[in-house]
Design a protein around this motif. Structure first.
Motif, short mmCIF file in Angstrom:
data_model
loop_
_atom_site.label_atom_id
_atom_site.label_comp_id
_atom_site.label_asym_id
_atom_site.label_seq_id
_atom_site.Cartn_x
_atom_site.Cartn_y
_atom_site.Cartn_z
N HIS A 106 -0.94 8.03 2.12
CA HIS A 106 -0.97 9.48 1.93
C HIS A 106 -1.20 10.09 3.31
N VAL A 156 0.83 -1.20 0.00
CA VAL A 156 0.00 0.00 0.00
C VAL A 156 0.87 1.25 0.00
N LYS A 157 0.29 2.31 -0.50
CA LYS A 157 0.92 3.63 -0.45
C LYS A 157 0.09 4.46 0.52
N GLU A 216 -5.38 8.59 3.46
CA GLU A 216 -5.73 7.69 2.35
C GLU A 216 -4.74 6.55 2.30
N GLU A 237 -3.73 3.60 -0.44
CA GLU A 237 -3.91 3.23 -1.85
C GLU A 237 -3.17 1.91 -2.12
#
Length: 44
Positions: free
Chosen positions: A18, A15-16, A38, A40
Motif C-alpha cells: 500500500h 505481499v501487497k 503498509e 500486507e
C-alpha cells in the motif's frame, strides 16, 4: 516496525504494498515519489 515489513518477504510470502504518491519531493525523502505505508501478506 521495520521487522514487520520484512518478515513476510523473508519467509518467501507474496505481499501487497500500500503506497502513496507524493507530487512534491524534498531532498530528505530520497529520489522516489512513492512511499510505502503498509505491507500486507497475501495468502496463496
Amino acid at each position: 516496525m521495520r521487522e514487520n515489513l520484512n518478515d513476510p518477504i523473508d519467509q518467501g510470502q507474496r505481499v501487497k504494498l500500500h503506497y502513496k504518491e507524493k507530487y512534491v519531493r524534498f531532498f530528505w525523502q530520497g529520489d522516489t515519489k512513492y512511499f510505502v505505508y503498509e505491507v500486507e501478506p497475501v495468502s496463496k
